[in-house]
Scaffold this motif. Sequence first.
Motif, mmCIF file in Angstrom:
data_model
loop_
_atom_site.group_PDB
_atom_site.id
_atom_site.type_symbol
_atom_site.label_atom_id
_atom_site.label_comp_id
_atom_site.label_asym_id
_atom_site.label_seq_id
_atom_site.Cartn_x
_atom_site.Cartn_y
_atom_site.Cartn_z
ATOM 1 N N LEU A 144 33.641 5.696 10.887
ATOM 2 C CA LEU A 144 35.074 5.147 10.957
ATOM 3 C C LEU A 144 36.121 6.175 10.059
ATOM 4 O O LEU A 144 37.063 6.637 10.557
ATOM 5 C CB LEU A 144 35.345 3.748 10.563
ATOM 6 N N MET A 145 35.774 6.503 8.900
ATOM 7 C CA MET A 145 36.091 7.293 7.902
ATOM 8 C C MET A 145 36.151 8.717 8.518
ATOM 9 O O MET A 145 37.216 9.277 8.182
ATOM 10 C CB MET A 145 36.006 7.240 6.766
ATOM 11 N N SER A 146 35.119 9.116 9.154
ATOM 12 C CA SER A 146 35.136 10.547 9.591
ATOM 13 C C SER A 146 35.919 10.626 10.593
ATOM 14 O O SER A 146 36.467 11.751 10.966
ATOM 15 C CB SER A 146 33.530 10.976 10.004
ATOM 16 N N ALA A 147 36.081 9.548 11.289
ATOM 17 C CA ALA A 147 37.156 9.848 12.467
ATOM 18 C C ALA A 147 38.383 9.835 12.161
ATOM 19 O O ALA A 147 39.344 10.315 12.989
ATOM 20 C CB ALA A 147 36.671 8.325 13.598
ATOM 21 N N SER A 148 38.689 9.683 10.926
ATOM 22 C CA SER A 148 40.166 9.791 10.523
ATOM 23 C C SER A 148 40.710 11.219 10.594
ATOM 24 O O SER A 148 41.954 11.541 10.833
ATOM 25 C CB SER A 148 40.274 9.389 9.021
ATOM 26 N N SER A 149 39.744 12.255 10.651
ATOM 27 C CA SER A 149 40.261 13.426 10.884
ATOM 28 C C SER A 149 40.805 13.721 12.393
ATOM 29 O O SER A 149 41.621 14.398 12.720
ATOM 30 C CB SER A 149 39.048 14.742 10.736
ATOM 31 N N ALA A 150 39.943 13.077 13.292
ATOM 32 C CA ALA A 150 40.532 12.970 14.525
ATOM 33 C C ALA A 150 41.663 12.353 14.732
ATOM 34 O O ALA A 150 42.576 12.536 15.685
ATOM 35 C CB ALA A 150 39.518 12.463 15.504
ATOM 36 N N LEU A 278 44.616 18.994 21.814
ATOM 37 C CA LEU A 278 43.889 18.533 20.499
ATOM 38 C C LEU A 278 43.808 16.942 20.430
ATOM 39 O O LEU A 278 42.859 16.513 19.836
ATOM 40 C CB LEU A 278 44.476 19.312 19.314
ATOM 41 N N SER A 279 44.957 16.486 20.613
ATOM 42 C CA SER A 279 45.043 15.007 20.531
ATOM 43 C C SER A 279 44.149 14.228 21.205
ATOM 44 O O SER A 279 43.597 13.161 21.004
ATOM 45 C CB SER A 279 46.700 14.408 20.788
ATOM 46 N N PHE A 284 38.696 11.134 21.948
ATOM 47 C CA PHE A 284 37.695 10.949 22.218
ATOM 48 C C PHE A 284 36.702 11.157 20.989
ATOM 49 O O PHE A 284 35.574 10.558 20.888
ATOM 50 C CB PHE A 284 37.006 12.022 23.401
ATOM 51 N N ASP A 285 37.108 11.990 19.873
ATOM 52 C CA ASP A 285 36.430 11.987 18.794
ATOM 53 C C ASP A 285 36.335 10.939 17.808
ATOM 54 O O ASP A 285 35.389 10.301 17.460
ATOM 55 C CB ASP A 285 36.700 13.113 17.926
ATOM 56 N N LEU A 286 37.491 9.823 18.121
ATOM 57 C CA LEU A 286 37.528 8.574 17.259
ATOM 58 C C LEU A 286 36.487 7.800 17.893
ATOM 59 O O LEU A 286 36.041 6.931 17.106
ATOM 60 C CB LEU A 286 39.176 7.879 17.755
ATOM 61 N N ILE A 287 36.453 7.902 19.284
ATOM 62 C CA ILE A 287 35.239 7.033 20.046
ATOM 63 C C ILE A 287 33.981 7.650 19.520
ATOM 64 O O ILE A 287 32.976 6.747 19.284
ATOM 65 C CB ILE A 287 35.632 6.982 21.326
ATOM 66 N N GLY A 337 35.437 16.916 22.365
ATOM 67 C CA GLY A 337 36.093 15.704 21.348
ATOM 68 C C GLY A 337 35.202 14.647 21.031
ATOM 69 O O GLY A 337 35.046 14.222 19.957
ATOM 70 N N LEU A 338 34.172 14.333 22.079
ATOM 71 C CA LEU A 338 33.136 13.175 21.734
ATOM 72 C C LEU A 338 32.245 13.568 20.540
ATOM 73 O O LEU A 338 32.006 12.481 19.668
ATOM 74 C CB LEU A 338 32.335 13.050 22.855
ATOM 75 N N ASP A 339 32.123 14.740 20.036
ATOM 76 C CA ASP A 339 31.149 14.962 18.827
ATOM 77 C C ASP A 339 31.823 15.851 17.904
ATOM 78 O O ASP A 339 31.183 16.554 17.174
ATOM 79 C CB ASP A 339 29.800 15.482 19.463
ATOM 80 N N TRP A 340 33.109 16.068 17.822
ATOM 81 C CA TRP A 340 33.739 16.927 17.007
ATOM 82 C C TRP A 340 33.352 16.493 15.569
ATOM 83 O O TRP A 340 33.052 17.634 14.819
ATOM 84 C CB TRP A 340 35.489 16.579 16.991
#
Length: 427
Positions: A144-150, A278-279, A284-287, A337-340
Amino acid sequence: MIAQSRPFGQRYAFVVVGVIFLCLLIAAGLRSAPSVMMLPLDNSFGWGRDTVSIAAAIGIFLYGLTGPFAAALMERIGLRRTLLASLVIMSGSTALSLLMTEPWHLFITWGVFSGIGSGAVATVLGATIVNRWFKTNRGLVMGLMSASSATGLLVFLPLLASLAQSGGWQPVAIAVSVATACLLPLVWLLVPERPASIGMVRFGAEVDDVPPVSPASQGNFLAHTLNTLRRAAGTRVFWYLFATFFICGFTTNGLVGTHLISFCGDMGIGEVQAAGLLSLMGIFDLIGTTLSGWLTDRFDPRKLLGVYYGIRGLALIYLPYSGFSATSLIIFAVLYGLDWIATVPPTLRLANEAFGDRSGPIVFGWIVAGHQVGAATAAAFGGTMRELQGNYELAFLIAGMTAIVAACLSLLINTSKPAFDPEPQAA
């Protein structure tokens, strides 16, 4: 130390996660801002993309290099003090950039100071929070916290691109500076130093839980940070993790985060539309990153990394030949995006398995430094290739091939035995 109690019991850990998520999100917005400022700075000052790329590379490099020292400093003087000081530096440096007139001003503000400031508001901050506040569900929370960059890309890039397109680079700097300053009262009021500061234990822990104490909490934190690197560098697992994360940085925020908007501009796609791409990747990176955290708690992290890097490599190799149509770019955004940032939770788990909860966060900080060295290399490399060849095609192809190499290296990582003997706990 905060003495007063807080609501929600052990679940207050998620309040802390929410505030740190916002800090990481704003830091991601700051680090991505040079990508939308590239063309406006060229128009205002005549600074080429290679010049702006060098400033971005300096910031990314120091962002990574600061990480392991910040992790140790959080143990030595406190997480809150370190985080608040870093936010002040971030806000102040971006505000100072409004006065710049020479390239070296750009290097100092958006390179040196913003890099050092944001280096403490980075992945190592997430790792420290996870280890301090959670006994269970670590992979999910780190995801969840890593997804903050996405999410930073999702929230900030279209806004920043719109500001840059309508008002130039100055509104971008103002927006980042103000957003960073707004975090200061949230951190001061809502983030205790550790669960024990408010009479609690880590989420998922028993009442008699005693968290591991880092040796960095006493003595010379600089010497301890460097000594931890020396000991970790004597192990094979460290260099596998360092190499794969170097490639991770090379293939994400270094190349794509810095140059994708410019690459799209070369192909006739406007800044706002490219920022929207990019958004979409951010969504998809958030997911993907949240799902990666859940998977990391259940499956072999080495195999997960192999899959993630393989998909990323194929997506980067595909992009230059995609034709840049709407459909092809959506395909790229989904696959890439899924694995950024999906690589972060399994990499942190492997670092903790190899080096333990006490030394793991600092070792992970050095691994993240490798990520940012790779990102800085790609930021400068991409700008140089664009100036020399007039396009980005070869840069993206090379990045794709390095990701395939990382997929192979991931499968060689072995954490079945401790990487080094733990240091004795202070009495």
